[in-house]
Design a protein around this motif. Structure first.
Motif, PDB file in Angstrom:
ATOM      1  N   VAL A  48       0.868  -1.196   0.193  1.00  0.00           N
ATOM      2  CA  VAL A  48       0.008  -0.165  -0.140  1.00  0.00           C
ATOM      3  C   VAL A  48       0.902   1.389  -0.028  1.00  0.00           C
ATOM      4  O   VAL A  48       1.760   1.214   0.954  1.00  0.00           O
ATOM      5  N   GLY A  49       0.481   2.223  -0.781  1.00  0.00           N
ATOM      6  CA  GLY A  49       1.404   3.372  -0.980  1.00  0.00           C
ATOM      7  C   GLY A  49       0.291   4.627  -0.793  1.00  0.00           C
ATOM      8  O   GLY A  49      -0.877   4.356  -0.938  1.00  0.00           O
ATOM      9  N   ARG A  50       0.795   5.685  -0.622  1.00  0.00           N
ATOM     10  CA  ARG A  50      -0.061   7.128  -0.590  1.00  0.00           C
ATOM     11  C   ARG A  50      -0.941   7.072  -1.797  1.00  0.00           C
ATOM     12  O   ARG A  50      -2.006   7.521  -1.522  1.00  0.00           O
ATOM     13  N   PRO A  51      -0.597   6.879  -2.809  1.00  0.00           N
ATOM     14  CA  PRO A  51      -1.446   6.947  -4.326  1.00  0.00           C
ATOM     15  C   PRO A  51      -2.936   6.039  -3.857  1.00  0.00           C
ATOM     16  O   PRO A  51      -3.728   6.601  -4.189  1.00  0.00           O
ATOM     17  N   HIS A  52      -2.543   5.009  -3.295  1.00  0.00           N
ATOM     18  CA  HIS A  52      -3.895   4.181  -2.939  1.00  0.00           C
ATOM     19  C   HIS A  52      -4.765   5.132  -1.901  1.00  0.00           C
ATOM     20  O   HIS A  52      -5.898   4.868  -2.167  1.00  0.00           O
ATOM     21  N   ILE A  53      -4.108   5.579  -1.070  1.00  0.00           N
ATOM     22  CA  ILE A  53      -4.904   6.385   0.070  1.00  0.00           C
ATOM     23  C   ILE A  53      -5.701   7.541  -0.723  1.00  0.00           C
ATOM     24  O   ILE A  53      -6.771   7.768  -0.203  1.00  0.00           O
ATOM     25  N   ALA A  54      -4.883   8.095  -1.655  1.00  0.00           N
ATOM     26  CA  ALA A  54      -5.418   9.433  -2.174  1.00  0.00           C
ATOM     27  C   ALA A  54      -6.810   8.884  -3.020  1.00  0.00           C
ATOM     28  O   ALA A  54      -7.786   9.758  -2.918  1.00  0.00           O
ATOM     29  N   GLN A  55      -6.434   7.770  -3.620  1.00  0.00           N
ATOM     30  CA  GLN A  55      -7.856   7.328  -4.476  1.00  0.00           C
ATOM     31  C   GLN A  55      -9.017   6.891  -3.622  1.00  0.00           C
ATOM     32  O   GLN A  55     -10.080   7.326  -4.040  1.00  0.00           O
ATOM     33  N   ALA A  56      -8.733   6.307  -2.402  1.00  0.00           N
ATOM     34  CA  ALA A  56      -9.617   5.989  -1.290  1.00  0.00           C
ATOM     35  C   ALA A  56     -10.350   7.302  -0.910  1.00  0.00           C
ATOM     36  O   ALA A  56     -11.597   7.446  -0.814  1.00  0.00           O
TER      37      ALA A  56
END
Ligand code: AMP
Ligand code: ZN
Ligand code: FE
Ligand code: FE
Length: 294
Positions: free
Chosen positions: A136-144
């Motif tokens: 998991v990276g920050r781009p996944h959190i951004a998508q969420a």
């Protein structure tokens, strides 16, 4: 295999093993469909996708260069070191990178807790669902955050929450440059400074000495061709590379759907990357590490 030296290549890409949206196999197939002749998979802080990518290279008849992108510690800006032609079956390298994997595992819940405190109801399950099974990276959190309607764009999620000045920023452990470069070299790889502009030094007088220090630690090249480089930046990095005798590399930093404006094998609409960069890397590597033996 003999490859046309003007064939298109890409030396900086991500898969679901980190924060790209295509699996390593899908990425290699996509590269073949796009007409590339060689591709380096350079996932953030992991070599987990490399075996699948190499197998897909054989399946789709495309040269796959096993790589990695390691975040290193630097007092200023952000320093990423690319590794190429790695022994991707190196247990030692995998074990050293496990430290970074654990650092992410520790950081992600902290970011989510901060977001929750700021009224964004993101959960770890949601983020893991977006990661495709890899890290998991920050781009996944951004998508969420975007999916929940917390921001209007993916970029806004970084600007408001996840970027280094954001409300939910949490720093993570990084290796010092000598360790990042050392682990790449110990795995028979070539170490290259990625997208030099993120180091935050924008003149020959300030960036030159940093490159020379990194060369003392075993750095072999600089990523001069990159979508976010201005023509002035590109010219600066090319001239420093030539002056210091560093290899020149380039890549798109392809992430699939996560960064839909980025296309494989291109650093902007017109400019394609060609195989002669790979030939130069191979020549260098043969000289330095004796063609990969020992
Ligand atoms: P991580 O590995 O979790 O620290 O996430 C790093 C990735 O997040 C980078 O490769 C970029 O794709 C993305 N990223 C980091 N900072 C920003 C930013 N300020 N704006 C947009 N994307 C960013
Ligand atoms: Zn990324
Ligand atoms: Fe990077
Ligand atoms: Fe990258």
């Amino acid at each position: 295999m003999t490859i046309d030296s003007s064939g298109f290549i890409d030396l900086h890409t991500h898969s679901t093993a980190s924060d790209g949206s295509l699996s390593p196999r899908e990425l290699v197939r996509h590269a073949k469909e796009q007409g590339l002749v060689a591709l380096a998979l350079t996932d953030h802080d992991t070599i987990d996708g490399l075996a699948q990518a190499v197998a897909a290279g054989a399946e789709f008849d495309l040269e796959v260069i096993p790589g990695v992108e390691i975040s290193a510690r630097h007092p200023q800006g952000s320093m990423h070191i690319l590794g190429f032609f790695l022994d991707y079956q190196s247990d030692l390298l995998a074990k050293r990178l496990d430290v970074l994997k654990q650092a992410r595992k520790d950081r992600n819940p902290q970011i989510i807790a901060k977001l929750n405190k700021h009224g964004i109801p993101v959960t770890m399950e949601q983020v893991e669902g977006l990661s495709g099974g890899g890290q998991v990276g920050r781009p996944h959190i951004a998508q969420a955050i975007y999916q929940l309607g917390g921001v209007k764009t993916f970029q806004e999620a970084f600007d408001l929450y996840l970027g280094s000045n954001g409300l939910a920023y949490v720093s993570k452990f990084r290796f010092p440059p000598h360790e990042a470069i050392g682990m790449i070299r110990d795995a028979q790889g070539l170490a290259v400074l990625a997208h030099p502009f993120t180091v935050g030094l924008h003149t020959a007088e300030t960036l030159g000495p940093v490159l020379e220090d990194l060369m003392g630690l075993g750095l072999a090249g600089v990523e001069c061709y990159y979508p976010e480089h201005s023509s002035e930046q590109q010219a600066l990095y090319l001239s420093l590379a030539r002056k210091l005798g560093l290899l020149i590399t380039g890549g798109s930093d392809f992430h699939g759907d996560i960064k839909p404006d980025i296309h494989l094998g291109r650093v902007n609409c017109q400019q394609h990357l060609t195989y002669d960069l790979v030939t130069a890397m191979k020549t260098w590597r043969e000289r330095e590490v004796g063609g990969g033996g020992g």
